[in-house]
Design a protein around this motif. Sequence first.
Motif, PDB file in Angstrom:
ATOM      1  N   ASN A   8      33.458  37.521  40.570  1.00 19.62           N
ATOM      2  CA  ASN A   8      34.499  38.429  41.322  1.00 19.62           C
ATOM      3  C   ASN A   8      33.526  39.197  42.214  1.00 19.62           C
ATOM      4  OD1 ASN A   8      36.329  37.363  39.779  1.00 19.62           O
ATOM      5  ND2 ASN A   8      36.579  39.300  38.555  1.00 19.62           N
ATOM      6  N   ALA A   9      32.284  39.416  41.958  1.00 18.84           N
ATOM      7  CA  ALA A   9      31.668  40.419  42.746  1.00 18.84           C
ATOM      8  C   ALA A   9      31.406  39.728  44.164  1.00 18.84           C
ATOM      9  CB  ALA A   9      30.361  40.879  42.180  1.00 18.84           C
ATOM     10  N   GLN A  10      30.954  38.425  44.249  1.00 20.80           N
ATOM     11  CA  GLN A  10      30.819  37.562  45.139  1.00 20.80           C
ATOM     12  C   GLN A  10      31.954  37.444  45.897  1.00 20.80           C
ATOM     13  OE1 GLN A  10      28.779  34.023  43.562  1.00 20.80           O
ATOM     14  NE2 GLN A  10      26.734  34.779  43.866  1.00 20.80           N
ATOM     15  N   GLN A  11      33.059  37.091  45.212  1.00 20.63           N
ATOM     16  CA  GLN A  11      34.295  36.668  45.960  1.00 20.63           C
ATOM     17  C   GLN A  11      34.585  38.124  46.599  1.00 20.63           C
ATOM     18  OE1 GLN A  11      37.369  35.629  43.107  1.00 20.63           O
ATOM     19  NE2 GLN A  11      36.010  33.374  42.857  1.00 20.63           N
ATOM     20  N   LEU A  12      34.672  38.998  46.145  1.00 20.14           N
ATOM     21  CA  LEU A  12      35.106  40.381  46.831  1.00 20.14           C
ATOM     22  C   LEU A  12      34.186  40.662  48.086  1.00 20.14           C
ATOM     23  CD1 LEU A  12      35.757  42.726  43.771  1.00 20.14           C
ATOM     24  CD2 LEU A  12      37.442  41.722  45.479  1.00 20.14           C
ATOM     25  N   ALA A  65      45.849  41.664  49.170  1.00 28.76           N
ATOM     26  CA  ALA A  65      46.491  40.447  48.554  1.00 28.76           C
ATOM     27  C   ALA A  65      45.307  39.705  47.802  1.00 28.76           C
ATOM     28  CB  ALA A  65      47.424  39.751  49.219  1.00 28.76           C
ATOM     29  N   GLU A  66      44.449  39.224  48.469  1.00 24.63           N
ATOM     30  CA  GLU A  66      43.172  38.610  47.857  1.00 24.63           C
ATOM     31  C   GLU A  66      42.415  39.214  46.880  1.00 24.63           C
ATOM     32  OE1 GLU A  66      42.590  35.068  48.145  1.00 24.63           O
ATOM     33  OE2 GLU A  66      44.482  35.149  48.971  1.00 24.63           O
ATOM     34  N   LYS A  67      42.416  40.465  47.017  1.00 23.53           N
ATOM     35  CA  LYS A  67      41.426  41.490  46.440  1.00 23.53           C
ATOM     36  C   LYS A  67      42.577  41.619  44.866  1.00 23.53           C
ATOM     37  CE  LYS A  67      39.867  46.212  45.927  1.00 23.53           C
ATOM     38  NZ  LYS A  67      40.008  47.418  46.628  1.00 23.53           N
ATOM     39  N   THR A  68      43.823  41.748  44.929  1.00 23.46           N
ATOM     40  CA  THR A  68      44.396  41.807  43.922  1.00 23.46           C
ATOM     41  C   THR A  68      44.221  40.559  43.091  1.00 23.46           C
ATOM     42  OG1 THR A  68      45.923  43.395  44.968  1.00 23.46           O
ATOM     43  CG2 THR A  68      46.570  42.231  42.930  1.00 23.46           C
ATOM     44  N   ARG A  69      44.263  39.353  43.700  1.00 26.13           N
ATOM     45  CA  ARG A  69      44.195  37.852  43.038  1.00 26.13           C
ATOM     46  C   ARG A  69      42.801  38.003  42.480  1.00 26.13           C
ATOM     47  NH1 ARG A  69      41.842  33.762  43.859  1.00 26.13           N
ATOM     48  NH2 ARG A  69      40.987  34.005  45.873  1.00 26.13           N
ATOM     49  N   VAL A  70      41.859  38.310  43.016  1.00 27.45           N
ATOM     50  CA  VAL A  70      40.504  38.057  42.529  1.00 27.45           C
ATOM     51  C   VAL A  70      40.362  39.223  41.321  1.00 27.45           C
ATOM     52  CG1 VAL A  70      37.912  38.703  42.799  1.00 27.45           C
ATOM     53  CG2 VAL A  70      39.433  37.380  44.498  1.00 27.45           C
ATOM     54  N   LEU A  71      40.814  40.275  41.454  1.00 28.32           N
ATOM     55  CA  LEU A  71      40.785  41.276  40.332  1.00 28.32           C
ATOM     56  C   LEU A  71      41.792  40.876  39.211  1.00 28.32           C
ATOM     57  CD1 LEU A  71      40.291  44.543  42.111  1.00 28.32           C
ATOM     58  CD2 LEU A  71      38.529  43.050  41.454  1.00 28.32           C
ATOM     59  N   ALA A  72      42.705  40.288  39.333  1.00 27.90           N
ATOM     60  CA  ALA A  72      43.443  39.757  38.149  1.00 27.90           C
ATOM     61  C   ALA A  72      42.917  38.313  37.379  1.00 27.90           C
ATOM     62  CB  ALA A  72      44.986  39.352  38.890  1.00 27.90           C
ATOM     63  N   GLN A  73      41.816  37.708  38.102  1.00 28.81           N
ATOM     64  CA  GLN A  73      41.472  36.502  37.294  1.00 28.81           C
ATOM     65  C   GLN A  73      40.615  37.275  36.228  1.00 28.81           C
ATOM     66  OE1 GLN A  73      39.167  34.418  40.603  1.00 28.81           O
ATOM     67  NE2 GLN A  73      40.982  33.282  41.125  1.00 28.81           N
ATOM     68  N   THR A  74      40.376  36.468  35.154  1.00 27.46           N
ATOM     69  CA  THR A  74      39.562  36.820  34.290  1.00 27.46           C
ATOM     70  C   THR A  74      38.343  35.855  34.022  1.00 27.46           C
ATOM     71  OG1 THR A  74      40.816  35.521  32.432  1.00 27.46           O
ATOM     72  CG2 THR A  74      41.289  38.090  32.722  1.00 27.46           C
ATOM     73  N   ALA A  75      37.161  36.392  33.742  1.00 25.53           N
ATOM     74  CA  ALA A  75      36.069  35.246  33.517  1.00 25.53           C
ATOM     75  C   ALA A  75      36.164  34.704  32.392  1.00 25.53           C
ATOM     76  CB  ALA A  75      34.951  36.232  33.582  1.00 25.53           C
ATOM     77  N   ALA A  99      38.175  38.704  27.612  1.00 20.34           N
ATOM     78  CA  ALA A  99      39.750  38.900  27.289  1.00 20.34           C
ATOM     79  C   ALA A  99      40.379  39.494  28.811  1.00 20.34           C
ATOM     80  CB  ALA A  99      39.846  39.904  26.198  1.00 20.34           C
ATOM     81  N   PRO A 100      41.425  39.675  29.074  1.00 17.93           N
ATOM     82  CA  PRO A 100      42.035  40.146  30.039  1.00 17.93           C
ATOM     83  C   PRO A 100      42.218  41.692  29.609  1.00 17.93           C
ATOM     84  CG  PRO A 100      43.755  38.450  29.247  1.00 17.93           C
ATOM     85  CD  PRO A 100      42.434  38.404  28.258  1.00 17.93           C
TER      86      PRO A 100
END
Length: 95
Positions: A52-56, A75-85, A89-90
């Motif tokens: 997520n850090a690299q994507q952001l 919108a993309e930031k929200t999508r990236v932060l919503a993903q879980t590694a 756990a979410p």
Amino acid sequence: MKAVWTLVVIFLPFLGTLIYLVVRPAGATEQERQAIDTASRQFVARYAPTDNAQQLALLTDLRDRGALTAQEFEAEKTRVLAQTAPGRAPAEPAL
């Protein structure tokens, strides 16, 4: 004789190229398609952000260069932060 030799030297490469273009099948061969696919997959594996850090960071850079609007960035930031590694756990929603 020099005129004939000059014509052969000038027009024979054009004739060879024309024959090559007519005889060769259109599009890439199966081996070329496989090589292109392999190269594309290697490129993505090497340069695609993996966390997520690299994507952001990438999104921020795109926004700073003007490739993304503020709305697209959010919108993309929200999508990236919503993903879980994987294996995590979410996050619990804040109340």
